[in-house]
Design a protein around this motif. Sequence first.
Motif, PDB file in Angstrom:
ATOM      1  N   THR A   1      26.881  -6.673  35.418  1.00  0.00           N
ATOM      2  CA  THR A   1      26.441  -8.081  35.484  1.00  0.00           C
ATOM      3  C   THR A   1      25.545  -8.416  34.283  1.00  0.00           C
ATOM      4  O   THR A   1      25.674  -9.486  33.676  1.00  0.00           O
TER       5      THR A   1
ATOM      6  N   TYR B   1      18.368  -9.156  31.733  1.00  0.00           N
ATOM      7  CA  TYR B   1      19.366 -10.020  32.364  1.00  0.00           C
ATOM      8  C   TYR B   1      19.251 -11.416  31.748  1.00  0.00           C
ATOM      9  O   TYR B   1      18.163 -12.014  31.736  1.00  0.00           O
TER      10      TYR B   1
ATOM     11  N   TRP C   1      25.193  -3.725  38.610  1.00  0.00           N
ATOM     12  CA  TRP C   1      24.187  -4.577  37.965  1.00  0.00           C
ATOM     13  C   TRP C   1      24.231  -4.419  36.442  1.00  0.00           C
ATOM     14  O   TRP C   1      24.077  -5.391  35.705  1.00  0.00           O
TER      15      TRP C   1
ATOM     16  N   THR D   1      19.324  -1.545  39.860  1.00  0.00           N
ATOM     17  CA  THR D   1      19.812  -2.678  40.653  1.00  0.00           C
ATOM     18  C   THR D   1      18.806  -3.818  40.603  1.00  0.00           C
ATOM     19  O   THR D   1      17.628  -3.626  40.949  1.00  0.00           O
ATOM     20  N   LEU D   2      19.259  -4.964  40.122  1.00  0.00           N
ATOM     21  CA  LEU D   2      18.447  -6.196  40.029  1.00  0.00           C
ATOM     22  C   LEU D   2      17.199  -6.021  39.173  1.00  0.00           C
ATOM     23  O   LEU D   2      16.266  -6.816  39.257  1.00  0.00           O
TER      24      LEU D   2
END
Length: 566
Positions: free
Chosen positions: A494, A526, A491, A429-430
Amino acid sequence: MTRAEAVNPAARAPVNKVYFMQNSQSSDAIIIGAGFSGLYLLHKLRELGLSVVVFERGGDVGGTWYWNRYPGARCDIESTWYSYSFSPELEREWKWSQRYAKQEEILAYAGHVADRFALRPFIRFNTRVDGAHFDERAQEWVVQTDVGATHRAPLLFAATGPLSDSNVPPLPGLNTFAGEIHHTGAWPHQAVDFAGKRVGIVGTGSSGVQTIPMVARQAAQTFVFQRTPQFVLPAEHREVSEEESARIRSDYAQLRTLQRSAPTGFWANPGPHRFFDVSSEERAEELERRWKNGGFAFLQAFTDMLTNEKANVEASAFVKRKICDAVNDPEIAARLTPTFALGARRPVLGDRYYETFNQTNVTLVDLKQEPIVGLTTDGLSTSQHHFPLDAIVFATGFDALTGAILKLNLKGRDGITIQDAWADGPKNTLGFMVHGFPNFFMLAGPGSPAVRGCVITSTEQQVDWLADCVAHMRRHRLATIESTAQSDQAWVETVNEAAGTTLTSTVDSWYLGSNIPGKPKVFMPYSGGFGVYRDICDNVARGGYERFTFSKAPAAAPAEQAAPSC
Ligand code: NAP
């Protein structure tokens, strides 16, 4: 904060009881790695009053700049941007001598930061973490190192670097070669003398492109083993004058604002126009101007140059003409010319890289035509030739983003291993946390944007967010934080979505793990931009750390003891 306090945090009144001692086996937090993210994290956690121990496998601070001492090593992001922004005093006092700092200067800067903020006493050098498991009863991480000691802490941070696990390809006969073997990412501390030698260099990524011209100046013969040619843009190194340095240092407040507004975390003068909104003469002039100035600003000449296919073809053709101009032999120039779109792989900056192939002591070996079959005692063999060599340099990159974290051999809740959790790729996550691994945090790892721009800019933001998160836990007497399985999956989606909007997901590279045989092929960083990522992180924090679950500290615990264990 007074200057004395800034220089020596021990001079400050402790925010909380600190029970760390030099040889203590437990602390509030353990950080693995004393590179740029580890150093800043140590500083921030000390400011919060936590007792912290850092394990660093190298003999000094600096991370990647401690290990990558190969000839020609320097940062390809300008020093103005590739530096900490958290301390105006530090910004004012440190003078960069060159546009792109050399490895030695960046290492000296890391050392200066460690001394200035009195960080060294908390770092155990030459100590490698070999394993860590989460003790659910004590709600602590138990960390084993190669020096035999076991250390406990509620909080564990991997500041292990995205590009720190060197990849030496498992070529047949690797151990039989009688000459010297070096990897750019683990270069010896003593100077390596290539004078009069026959040197083979395998790899033409950022490290290879910097190493090749330097080795070719010294060696009797240099054989460059190239698998994939790169777009190499001119760096245009130069000294920074006293006046320029003074101007930069006095303008830092505005410069940092610009920097934070850039999706890559460094400012490269983005042009205001779309490619085809200006005449072909103006386009050519702008590309030429940026080519002459050097650096990544070339890629930002037009707003859609890397995304509009027709624009990209034209810009790629511009660079291809430059390769032809630089290389005397058209056949060699053709072999040095990439076939993928400009920007589809992380671009590379070089210093007279293409011109090096005009030297009579330099031979380009195209591994697409004749793959390596293995090493022998006296050299390297391809499918068509044998090359007798005295030394081989592997500029073959890293098991990027996940390699160093997997080597920590983490065991989380219920004995789940990080190898199992990431069997299909690095879910998280992130980029911060992995479900099943409470209180374990990552910096600049998979799922973070760090490697898509200036790593220092990215990790400063990540450290600030994590420090706020730790402060939140202490305020609310929370013992553990953990991401949920759903948020890890969300995530990953994403990250994939953001990758799908860029060219970089279309070709093989270390972003996808395709450089390491057997590694799951998943786009890891990311790519939605530093600012977008920062906003997502801030919104999560503002929403009470949605996407994460917390557990409470036992009510009976005394305040000072409970706070460090969150
Ligand atoms: P890299 O970009 O992964 O390049 C590795 C090179 O080795 C590629 O040319 C690759 O070919 C080749 N290679 C790998 N395995 C091979 C094999 N088995 N046989 C033949 N060739 C093989 O690694 P890097 O150059 O170390 O750079 C990694 C990243 O580090 C960069 O993208 C950058 O982010 C960072 N870096 C930055 C700087 C800087 O700031 N100046 C300097 C160095 C590195 P393929 O392309 O075909 O896989």
